[in-house]
Structures are given as structure tokens and as C-alpha cells.
Write a protein that holds these residues in place. Structure first.
Motif, PDB file in Angstrom:
ATOM      1  N   SER A   1       4.379  18.716  -8.335  1.00  0.00           N
ATOM      2  CA  SER A   1       4.948  18.223  -7.083  1.00  0.00           C
ATOM      3  C   SER A   1       6.136  17.298  -7.293  1.00  0.00           C
ATOM      4  CB  SER A   1       3.854  17.477  -6.294  1.00  0.00           C
ATOM      5  OG  SER A   1       3.497  16.330  -7.037  1.00  0.00           O
TER       6      SER A   1
ATOM      7  N   GLU B   1       9.561  15.819  -7.647  1.00  0.00           N
ATOM      8  CA  GLU B   1      10.794  16.382  -7.098  1.00  0.00           C
ATOM      9  C   GLU B   1      11.936  16.382  -8.095  1.00  0.00           C
ATOM     10  OE1 GLU B   1      11.771  13.857  -3.834  1.00  0.00           O
ATOM     11  OE2 GLU B   1      12.292  12.169  -5.107  1.00  0.00           O
TER      12      GLU B   1
ATOM     13  N   MET C   1      12.213  27.013  -5.670  1.00  0.00           N
ATOM     14  CA  MET C   1      11.672  25.647  -5.606  1.00  0.00           C
ATOM     15  C   MET C   1      12.598  24.742  -4.778  1.00  0.00           C
ATOM     16  SD  MET C   1      11.907  24.908  -9.681  1.00  0.00           S
ATOM     17  CE  MET C   1      13.506  25.000 -10.411  1.00  0.00           C
TER      18      MET C   1
ATOM     19  N   ASP D   1      12.249  23.444  -1.808  1.00  0.00           N
ATOM     20  CA  ASP D   1      11.680  22.336  -1.037  1.00  0.00           C
ATOM     21  C   ASP D   1      11.496  21.069  -1.861  1.00  0.00           C
ATOM     22  OD1 ASP D   1       9.845  23.859  -2.525  1.00  0.00           O
ATOM     23  OD2 ASP D   1       8.197  22.909  -1.423  1.00  0.00           O
ATOM     24  N   LYS D   2      11.721  21.151  -3.145  1.00  0.00           N
ATOM     25  CA  LYS D   2      11.467  19.958  -3.958  1.00  0.00           C
ATOM     26  C   LYS D   2      12.752  19.307  -4.474  1.00  0.00           C
ATOM     27  CE  LYS D   2       6.854  20.891  -4.872  1.00  0.00           C
ATOM     28  NZ  LYS D   2       6.020  21.670  -5.785  1.00  0.00           N
TER      29      LYS D   2
ATOM     30  N   ARG E   1       9.215  20.078 -16.725  1.00  0.00           N
ATOM     31  CA  ARG E   1       8.017  20.002 -15.884  1.00  0.00           C
ATOM     32  C   ARG E   1       6.775  20.467 -16.643  1.00  0.00           C
ATOM     33  NH1 ARG E   1       8.635  22.631 -10.133  1.00  0.00           N
ATOM     34  NH2 ARG E   1       9.418  20.582  -9.533  1.00  0.00           N
TER      35      ARG E   1
END
Lengths: 145, 760
Positions: A4, A6, A29, A31-32, A137
Motif C-alpha cells: 500500500s 505510495e 498502479m 491509484d498509489k 517494493r
């Protein structure tokens, strides 16, 4: 690293922002991503998060930082981030068109984690961003702050 | 000047010879004198001693002869004594009753001698005698004799005495004998007047004759005395007859008797020598022996001897003095003979020393002096040539001094000793400067002329302080001479002379060169400014260029990327793109080429700015890595690589790798698609540098263009035919030239290319 977390993009050129967003959308991706068009605003956001809402809003996973920006250039932003102990550990990837040795050397000297010359072809650009995000990540392990 | 001794050679010689001769003569004279003196004295001494000896021995012989004669009287006197003694006894000890003359008769008839009879009582008085004049004689007046009489009276023996006589020829001879009476009251004395023929013989033994004889034999004897122990001089001379001896003689005689010795007394004033010597006579202890021992006194007349000695002295003195005078004469003559030629030569040398160098020295009869003359001649020759050299040197110096464009002054203390024309013209104003002028007198005028009174004058007069005189000094001075600004270089250098150190002042007018220098300086400044300006402009250009490359790298790429993104977007979202695939592909290719071009140009421009980090590079490993990398991306014709052992290089690893990568990939790129290509590499040592060679069998090119292939954007082939932006070889050349090396290409179309390079 948490999925999650960002991504932060600090970039002044709207076209490049658009391409980056397209790339993120392309790799799924969008939305992040949080985008800042100048360094001051980005620093305000990052330092405010760190001081006022500590613990609840974790620091971003990766910061993509353009070098050539008005008011405050990328290296200046990088220096401030690295001089603040709470933002010092955020991975910073320099994302720029410049392949000048001076720029590369300087950025590493100020503490950037990677230096990426924006690939010309869209597909390659997208692959590069995906690989970087994936690396920071999912592959790289950081100590718990 | 050296201090000379006042003594000339002449005097020194004379004095030494004279002293030597005098010493020899005096020594010889002295030795001769002492020897003669000693001999003379010894002769006289011997004569004295022999006279004494003769006298002494003769007197002893005389005495002994006396003795013998004397003894013949003893037996008749002893017999007679018995007669007298018997008569006394018959008289009952009364002499008065005795008929002495009868006894005398009896004795004469018995013995043949006429004897006097004496009866001496115990008081020493002759109480009865046949010798009438002696009746009543008192012997106690002679204590010594009286004591002997008493001795005889108390004994019983017959005591004969010796014949007693004077020393004078013809004096009466008497012999006495003594015997006590039986009652010891009287001493009977018998006396004989010795009148026999023996007496004549006895007279032959006369002391007086002896004295005469000795005196005759030894003419130096003045007088001879014989003295007995009672100080009675027995030889008949008037002054001894009355028994008066002076006290000194008495004392001397007494000492000689006591010591049985001899004494000499010299009296130089009267030229006499008196000797006293003991003559031992008392062979037996007769009563009168005290009168028999004798002292001989001989008075020698030493006048003759003393005169001989004095004469000897005189003779030697005269000898010594005349010898010394002769020595002085000899010394003078010898020294004259030696010193005259020396003086002559000295006079001639004096003349030469006074400057007459042409004078010769006349030859001498002495070889030593000729040697001196030769030495002087060669010295004069030497001096002549030295003078000649000096004159030449002086003339050279003089001409240099006169013709010099530098002003030259020679200053002795404060006085100008010499000055050359250049100095006269430089310094002379109203007052002409000439040798002999005091520098202080002209100082002010000079100062006025050159407009710098405190400058030049102060320096000329003050700098050469005595302690600085041995060092040369140089000053530069800018001043106004005759209304014009002149630059003078002044050199003070010491000139060492006999009279002391002088200062040579050399004034050089360096105005022209000074001005030239100034101009050069000014021009340099201008040039410096220009360089600075240009450098600044260049710096700005470089900065502009940097900004430009940055712009290229950043700003030119951004639109390209956007075009890509847009093309991608179109491809994604157009319903059907099949009719435009070719166009899409071409756009894609062009975008890619443009990006490469920008990349290469940036790299090329950065090449010259990056600092070199040099290390030793293993070329074998480097090339192997490059070949592996190139092989991986290889899609074209098959290529064989042949790499011989490469020598190590020294340079910047990254850049060298870039250069080799470009070269090898170039060779690969231009390989001939129709045949097997071979790319070979090697290295060798040539002229102190390492030469690397890359040889390919590719398409090659026209060798006319070999010089240009390393230019930027120079392409030999059409774009599209071969990949590349035309910057690769330019980058190679820049890398190699930055390392101080060189690169060249040699090619033939259709055969291949040879690249040679060295890193210097």
C-alpha cells in the motif's frame, strides 16, 4: 515493504507527468501515485506527514525525482531529504533526461539510491518504472523505522 | 724600505779577517810567552836549587871529614883524662893542691899532645886551669851548656866534644873532652889546640873556600851566610860579627831550625831572593852540637833573571802588536780586493734600479759575481718584457677606456684620477671635469646638470666606504640629464693599486634598453589583459557550451520521449494502424537515431572535460571483455577474432575501454557480409612507445579519406547503410590525444582497414 505504500513523483513538466501517469496506469498502479510539480510542495507534504501524523501515514515507498525544476532543483530537494533523519531513508530514484556525468556524480554524492535516464521508448520506460517499483517494493528489504 | 745594516761588506770582511788574525797572533804570542817565561823561571829555580844543594852537600862532606879527623883525638884525651882523674884522687879532691902543669907535662910526654886542663865546679866556675886567661870563667852564664855540664858531672862517662873552630879560614881549632871527678864534685875538661899537620888538611876543607867556590860558580848569588842555632853567623862578615840579627831573620832561622826545612823569601823591590835551608850536622850528641847544626842563608841576586823575564815579556808584546798591525793590513787588503768588484756591480745595479734598463753589467774576474750579473741580466730582461706587456695591456685598456660608450671615472678617495671622454661628455657642464678634480667640487655642478644633486653625487661619493671597497656594487638611477630623462646603470668596482683601493665608477646610459624594457613590460601588460579578456570570453563560451549540452541532453530528449509516448498512444488507441505501419516504423527509427546522436554528442563533448584517472591497464583482459560484449549482440556476418598478446597500457580505464570498444565495434560494423571476416589485434614496441594495431578484413574505404575519418560527423557511408552517428571515431581520437598519443588509419576498399595507435 507494504504494497500500500505510495509512490511520489516530483516533476515540473506536465507532459512528463502525463507520460509517467500513463506508464503507471499501463503497469496498473495509478491509484498509489502522489505527484508534486515543485520540490517545496513535496517537502512540505513529506515533512508534515512525518511530524503531524507519525505512525498513521507511513512514508512513501519510492520517490521519483526530476533534476531540472524551477525554484528548487532535484539535487536541492535530495539534500534536504537526506539531511532530515526521518526522510533520510526513503529510497530516491533520480528520473531525468540528463545523462551528463556531472549530474550523475552529484546525485549519487547527495545520496540518491538510483539514477535513471528516462528511456526514449514508451515500452522501455514502462518496463523500467515497473522494475524499479518492483525492486523497492518487493525485493529490497528495509529496517523497520 | 727595508732597514739596512750600516756595516758594509768591505768593513765586515776587514773586521772579520782582522779579528781572526789578531786572535791567532795573540794566542800564539801568549803561548810562546808563557812557555818561555815558564822555562826561564824553571831554569832560575833549578840554578838556585842546585846552588843550595851543592852548598848543603859540600858542607856536610866537610863536616864529616872533620868528624873523622876529630875522632883521632879521642883515645889520647881519654888516656890523659885518667891521668888527671888519678891526680885529683891522689890530691884528696882538692884541686888547689894539684900540680896541673906537672900533669900537663906528664900528659905531653905520654901522649905527645899539649893539653890545657880545666876543673869546673858545680857552680860552673873554672876553679883551676892551665889556661890562665880562662881562670874564673863562669859557664852558668850559658845555661844550656851549663846544664849539660851538670849532666856530665852526675854521670861517670868520658865525653869527648868535637873540634870547635870558626868558619873563617885560619881560625884556631880546639877540641875539648869532659869527665866528672870520682866524687862528682868537679868536671874535668881537657882542651887541645889542634896544631898538627892534619890541621892543614882540615883547612883545605874550609867553609870559607866552599862559600867562595859556590859564589864563583853561581854568579847570581849575592852572598852566603852560615848561621848556627845560637844565631851566630859563622862566616866572617862584619854585620854578623857582632851577633846582631834583625828580628825577622831570627824568627825565620828559628822556624827553619825547628822544622828542619827551608824557606824562600823573595824581595822583588830589591831583586833578591833569600833562601834559608837547614844543614844537618849533629850526627852525635856532643856537648857543643847545638853550635854545630847550621842554617845556610843564600841571597840570590834576581836582577838578571827578572830582567830576562821582563825582556821576554817585552819581546812578545812587540811581536803581538806588530803581528796585529800586520793582520789589520792583510784584512784591509783582502777585503778591498773582494769588495771592490762587488761595489762596482752594486753601483751598476743601482743604475739599473733607477730605470736605466739598457745598462749592462760589466764582466768581473770572479765567477760568483758573473753569476749575479747573469741573474740580474735575465731579471732585467724579464722586467723589460713585463713592462712591454704592461704597456700593451695599458694601451689596450686605454683605447677601450677612451672609446667606451660607458662613462668611466676612477676615483681615489675623493679625487678623480682618470675620466674617459664618454664621462666628460655625460657629466661636464659649465665646468669641465678632468683628472685631479675633487669629486666634491664638481658634485654640485654635476648634480645641476643631471638634475639630481642628491642622487648621483651622493651615491658616487658615499657608496664606496672603505669597508665596502672590495665589493662591486651596482645601482640604477633614473635622472634628468640636460633636460632629458635618462636611465643610468652605475657600477662601482674596486681597483686595487699600490697606494690603496680606488673606485672605478662606470655609468652606462641604459635609457634605450630601459625604454625597450618598459615597452615590453607595457605590451606584456596589454597582452596579459587581452589574454584575460579572451580567457573570460572562452570561459563564457565554455559555460554556454555546457548549458547548450545540458539543454541538448535534457530538453531535446524530452520532446523525443513525448513523441514516443504519443506514438505509443496512437498505436494503442487507433482502431486500425495497418495502413501506417511503415510510417510508424520510420518515425520510430528516426527518433531512436536522434536519441543516439544526442547521446554520442554529449559523450564526445564530455570527453575533453573529464579528468583522466590513469592506472596500468591489462589490455588482454580489457579486449577480451569487449569482444565478449560485442559477440553477444552480434547478429550480422560471422567474425573471427585473433588477439595476440597485448602489452599493458597506462591510462584511464573507462576512456581506454570506450576507445577500444568503439574501434572494435567499428571493425565489426564495417565487416563484409559476403565473406568470413577476421579482426586481429597485436602490439609491439617501436621507438620507445607501445604500438597497438587493429586489423580487419572488412569493406575498407578509399585511403584518400584516411585523414578525415576521425573528424566529427564525418561519414564515408550513407546514413542507413551502416549504423552509427559518425561520432564514434572522433571520440576515439579525442581519448587517445588526451592521453598524449596518436592514431592513424590505413585502408583499401574491399580489402580491409588497419588502425594503428599509441598512447604515447
Amino acid at each position: 515493504m507494504n504494497q500500500s505504500l505510495e509512490l511520489v513523483l516530483i516533476e515540473d513538466d506536465p507532459h512528463d507527468i502525463e507520460i509517467f501517469l500513463n506508464v503507471v496506469e499501463w503497469i496498473g498502479m495509478n491509484d498509489k501515485v502522489r505527484v508534486f510539480s515543485d520540490g517545496r510542495a513535496a517537502l512540505d507534504y513529506l515533512q508534515k506527514r512525518e511530524t503531524k501524523q507519525e505512525g498513521k501515514n507511513p512514508l512513501p515507498g519510492v520517490i521519483f525525482l526530476d533534476l531540472k525544476m524551477p525554484l528548487m532543483n532535484g539535487n536541492e530537494v535530495l539534500q534536504i531529504l537526506r539531511s532530515d533523519p526521518h526522510t533520510a531513508r526513503i529510497p530516491v530514484v533520480i528520473l531525468t533526461s540528463s545523462s551528463l556525468d556531472d549530474d550523475i556524480r552529484q546525485s549519487y554524492a547527495f545520496g540518491s539510491n538510483s539514477y535513471v535516464v528516462k528511456p526514449l521508448e514508451f515500452e522501455k520506460f514502462a518496463d523500467t518504472i515497473r522494475d524499479i517499483v518492483n525492486y523497492w517494493r518487493n525485493i529490497n528489504v528495509r529496517p523497520v523505522t | 724600505m727595508a732597514k739596512y745594516s750600516e756595516l758594509t761588506i768591505n768593513s765586515a770582511l776587514m773586521i772579520s779577517i782582522t779579528i781572526f788574525c789578531i786572535v791567532v797572533i795573540i794566542t800564539m804570542t801568549f803561548v810562546s810567552y808563557t812557555e818561555t817565561d815558564r822555562n826561564l823561571k824553571s831554569i832560575y829555580k833549578k840554578e838556585q836549587l842546585s846552588a843550595e844543594d851543592l852548598f848543603n852537600k859540600s858542607s856536610i862532606y866537610i863536616h864529616r871529614a872533620y868528624k873523622l879527623w876529630d875522632r883521632t883525638y879521642n883515645p889520647p884525651m881519654e888516656m890523659s883524662m885518667q891521668v888527671v882523674s888519678g891526680a885529683y884522687n891522689r890530691s884528696g879532691g882538692d884541686p888547689a893542691s894539684m900540680n896541673l902543669s906537672g900533669i900537663q907535662q906528664a900528659i905531653r910526654s905520654l901522649t905527645g899532645f899539649s893539653m890545657n886542663i880545666y876543673l869546673i865546679d858545680k857552680d860552673g866556675i873554672i876553679t883551676k886551669t892551665t889556661d890562665e886567661p880562662q881562670q874564673g870563667l863562669d859557664f852558668s852564664r850559658y845555661p844550656e851548656f851549663f846544664s849539660r855540664l851538670n849532666d856530665i858531672r852526675n854521670k861517670t862517662a868520658f865525653v869527648p866534644d868535637e873540634i870547635v873552630t870558626g868558619f873563617v879560614k885560619g881560625s884556631p881549632h880546639k877540641k875539648f873532652a869532659y869527665q866528672p871527678t870520682g866524687d862528682h864534685r868537679y868536671v874535668i875538661e881537657l882542651g887541645i889546640d889542634v896544631e898538627d899537620e892534619l890541621r892543614n888538611n882540615r883547612n883545605a876543607l874550609s867553609y870559607e873556600d866552599l862559600v867562595m867556590h859556590v859564589m864563583k860558580e853561581y854568579p847570581s848569588i849575592n852572598r852566603i851566610h852560615m848561621i848556627n842555632s845560637l844565631f851566630v853567623p859563622d862566616i866572617g862578615k862584619e854585620d854578623y860579627q857582632n851577633e846582631t840579627l834583625d828580628p825577622f831573620t831570627r824568627a825565620t832561622v828559628s822556624w827553619v831550625f825547628d822544622h828542619k826545612s827551608r824557606v824562600e823569601i823573595a824581595d822583588p823591590d830589591n831583586h833578591t831572593l833569600t833562601t834559608y835551608f837547614y844543614i844537618p850536622h849533629n850526627i852525635d850528641q856532643s856537648p857543643a852540637s847545638a853550635y854545630q847544626d847550621l842554617i845556610g842563608k843564600i841571597i840570590f841576586d834576581t836582577r838578571v833573571g827578572d830582567e830576562d823575564i821582563a825582556h821576554n815579556l817585552m819581546v812578545h808584546l812587540i811581536l803581538g802588536i806588530s803581528g796585529s798591525l800586520a793582520a789589520i793590513l792583510v784584512g784591509w787588503i783582502v777585503s778591498r780586493r773582494l769588495s771592490t768588484p762587488i761595489n762596482r756591480i752594486v753601483d751598476e745595479i743601482d743604475l739599473i734600479a733607477c730605470g736605466d734598463l739598457n745598462r749592462d753589467i760589466s764582466p768581473s774576474s770572479h765567477p760568483e759575481l758573473n753569476r749575479i750579473a747573469d741573474a740580474i741580466r735575465s731579471m732585467v730582461q724579464h722586467i723589460r718584457s713585463m713592462i712591454q706587456d704592461l704597456e700593451e695591456s695599458e694601451s689596450r685598456y686605454r683605447s677601450l677606456f677612451k672609446s667606451s660608450s660607458d662613462a668611466i671615472l676612477i676615483i681615489d678617495g675623493e679625487v678623480i684620477r682618470d675620466i674617459n671622454p664618454a664621462a666628460v661628455s655625460l657629466l661636464s657642464g659649465e665646468q669641465e671635469i678632468m683628472p685631479g678634480v675633487n669629486i666634491n667640487d664638481i658634485c654640485k655642478p654635476i648634480g645641476t646638470i643631471i638634475g639630481d644633486e642628491a642622487g648621483l653625487c651622493a651615491k658616487v661619493t658615499s657608496v664606496p666606504s672603505p669597508e665596502n671597497r672590495v665589493f662591486a656594487r651596482e645601482n640604477e638611477l633614473s635622472t634628468i640629464v640636460n633636460g632629458q630623462l635618462r636611465h643610468l646603470n652605475i657600477l662601482y668596482s674596486p681597483v686595487f693599486a699600490r697606494s690603496g683601493t680606488m673606485i672605478q665608477v662606470r655609468i652606462r646610459d641604459i635609457t634605450a634598453s630601459y625604454n625597450l624594457q618598459e615597452e615590453i613590460k607595457n605590451r606584456n601588460i596589454i597582452l596579459e589583459n587581452q589574454i584575460q579578456e579572451r580567457t573570460q570570453a572562452l570561459q563564457m563560451t565554455i559555460e554556454d557550451l555546457n548549458a547548450f549540452t545540458y539543454t541538448i541532453s535534457h530538453d531535446l530528449r524530452a520532446p523525443l520521449r513525448r513523441m514516443y509516448a504519443d506514438m505509443h498512444h496512437l498505436k494503442q488507441h487507433l482502431p486500425d494502424i495497418s495502413d501506417f505501419l511503415l510510417q510508424f516504423t520510420r518515425i520510430h527509427e528516426n527518433l531512436k537515431f536522434m536519441d543516439n546522436l544526442i547521446r554520442d554528442l554529449l559523450q564526445f563533448s564530455q570527453m575533453s572535460r573529464q579528468p583522466l584517472i590513469k592506472n596500468e591497464i591489462n589490455m588482454n583482459n580489457l579486449v577480451a571483455g569487449i569482444i565478449t560484449e560485442i559477440h553477444e549482440g552480434l547478429t550480422g556476418p560471422d567474425i573471427r577474432f585473433q588477439v595476440n598478446d597485448l602489452k599493458a597500457a597506462y591510462g584511464d580505464y573507462t576512456l581506454i575501454r570506450q576507445a577500444l570498444f568503439n574501434l572494435i565495434s567499428n571493425a565489426v560494423k564495417f565487416s563484409d557480409a559476403n565473406r568470413l571476416n577476421e579482426i586481429s589485434m597485436g602490439s609491439s614496441l617501436a621507438g620507445g612507445e607501445v604500438l597497438y594495431v587493429i586489423k580487419d578484413t572488412g569493406i575498407g574505404f578509399n585511403n584518400e579519406y584516411a585523414g578525415r575519418i576521425f573528424d566529427v560527423f564525418y561519414r564515408l557511408h550513407q546514413t542507413g547503410e551502416y549504423e552509427g552517428t559518425g561520432v564514434g571515431l572522433a571520440i576515439v581520437k579525442r581519448i587517445i590525444t588526451r592521453h598524449g598519443g596518436w592514431i592513424e588509419a590505413d585502408s583499401e576498399e574491399g580489402k580491409g582497414t588497419i588502425i594503428r595507435f599509441s598512447l604515447g
